[in-house]
Design a protein around this motif. Structure first.
Motif, PDB file in Angstrom:
ATOM      1  N   ALA A  82     -19.910  54.676 -22.907  1.00  0.00           N
ATOM      2  CA  ALA A  82     -19.143  53.379 -22.476  1.00  0.00           C
ATOM      3  C   ALA A  82     -20.471  52.153 -22.024  1.00  0.00           C
ATOM      4  CB  ALA A  82     -18.358  53.572 -21.453  1.00  0.00           C
ATOM      5  N   LEU A  83     -21.289  52.700 -21.522  1.00  0.00           N
ATOM      6  CA  LEU A  83     -22.250  51.595 -20.807  1.00  0.00           C
ATOM      7  C   LEU A  83     -23.198  51.301 -22.146  1.00  0.00           C
ATOM      8  CD1 LEU A  83     -23.492  53.048 -17.321  1.00  0.00           C
ATOM      9  CD2 LEU A  83     -22.071  51.274 -17.877  1.00  0.00           C
ATOM     10  N   GLU A  86     -21.158  48.790 -24.058  1.00  0.00           N
ATOM     11  CA  GLU A  86     -21.042  47.572 -23.208  1.00  0.00           C
ATOM     12  C   GLU A  86     -22.401  46.806 -23.400  1.00  0.00           C
ATOM     13  OE1 GLU A  86     -20.801  46.435 -18.303  1.00  0.00           O
ATOM     14  OE2 GLU A  86     -19.802  48.053 -19.213  1.00  0.00           O
ATOM     15  N   ARG A  89     -22.808  45.212 -27.021  1.00  0.00           N
ATOM     16  CA  ARG A  89     -22.311  44.026 -27.018  1.00  0.00           C
ATOM     17  C   ARG A  89     -22.567  42.994 -26.290  1.00  0.00           C
ATOM     18  NH1 ARG A  89     -17.642  46.006 -24.364  1.00  0.00           N
ATOM     19  NH2 ARG A  89     -16.823  46.801 -26.133  1.00  0.00           N
ATOM     20  N   ALA A  90     -23.068  43.074 -25.122  1.00  0.00           N
ATOM     21  CA  ALA A  90     -23.881  41.882 -24.371  1.00  0.00           C
ATOM     22  C   ALA A  90     -24.968  41.342 -25.195  1.00  0.00           C
ATOM     23  CB  ALA A  90     -24.389  42.554 -22.958  1.00  0.00           C
ATOM     24  N   SER A 104     -28.695  51.743 -18.403  1.00  0.00           N
ATOM     25  CA  SER A 104     -27.385  52.443 -18.959  1.00  0.00           C
ATOM     26  C   SER A 104     -27.387  53.885 -19.155  1.00  0.00           C
ATOM     27  CB  SER A 104     -27.178  51.802 -20.433  1.00  0.00           C
ATOM     28  OG  SER A 104     -26.921  50.508 -20.295  1.00  0.00           O
TER      29      SER A 104
END
Length: 242
Positions: A82-83, A86, A89-90, A104
């Motif tokens: 999940a990290l 994320e 995406r960032a 992460s």
């Protein structure tokens, strides 16, 4: 012959309070003692569950150890995945900044340490598994972590294009060893720092570890450096010959 993690009996898939009590007790016992030093009877007594019921759910010590390890590692893998998603995406589709990538990967372990004695015991167990010469340990770690490790290795390769895949894997492995040792054996830092470092302060430990690990990934590729050295030596010989 290649060792494999034994199939768990069908009863092991059944969720029950007794099964969870066995897993919780076994996690503490395996982390506190070595795998060889723990007996099923010891774990049954610690959990307050009849030895026959322990056999019913898990069948063997190796199957119980695997169930303990895979239960908590699944949570770790889910959080790391999940990290990573994320962080990607960032990054807007580009390479993930190096320190974000390292954080992460490491953060879920730190979160787990703060969740209580059971999760903390798993981290100790994870560290112990890397050093104990168990025939099935490599297969167990492969089953638990290969999928997420490959995803992170791919991300590190995108972030560090100056490194060969071999160098990425070497440095990724060094990262895992460094942070696990730091959070599981950190009591030594109190002695070396004469009290300036608090071994229970895992956040500070990781804040120190991340730039240290990042510098390792940013260093020149060792293989390429060796190739440059060989080329320079060859050119020198050619100049002398000429």
């Amino acid at each position: 012959m290649k060792a494999t993690t034994p199939a768990k009996p069908a009863a092991a898939a059944v969720r029950s309070p007794n099964r969870d009590k066995i897993l919780d007790a076994a996690e503490i016992e395996f982390a506190t003692h070595s795998y060889e030093s723990c007996s099923l009877r010891m774990i049954a007594e610690s959990s307050g569950v009849n030895l026959g019921l322990l056999h019913y759910y898990f069948g063997s010590k190796q199957a119980l150890f695997a169930a303990v390890f895979l239960r908590r590692s699944a949570t770790l893998v889910e959080r790391r995945t999940a990290l990573l998603v994320e962080a990607k995406r960032a990054a807007g589709g580009g390479p993930v900044p190096l320190e974000d990538l390292i954080r992460s990967f490491i953060t879920p372990t730190i979160e787990m340490i703060k969740q209580g004695e059971g999760p903390k015991a798993f981290i100790r167990l994870h560290s112990r598994l890397r050093t104990e010469p168990l025939d099935f340990a490599r297969d167990l770690r492969r089953s638990a972590f290969n999928s997420v490790n490959f995803a992170f290795i791919k991300a590190f390769a995108e972030t560090c294009p100056h490194l060969s895949r071999a160098s990425i894997v070497w440095r990724f492995t060094a990262m895992v060893g460094a942070y696990l040792f730091l959070i599981s054996q950190s009591g030594r830092v109190e002695d070396l720092s004469e009290g300036a470092c608090d071994p229970s302060d895992v956040d500070s430990a990781i804040d120190q570890a991340i730039p240290f690990i990042a510098a390792g990934f940013l260093a020149p590729d060792v293989r390429k450096r060796g190739q440059r050295g060989a080329k320079k030596a060859a050119n020198g010989k050619a100049a002398l010959a000429g």
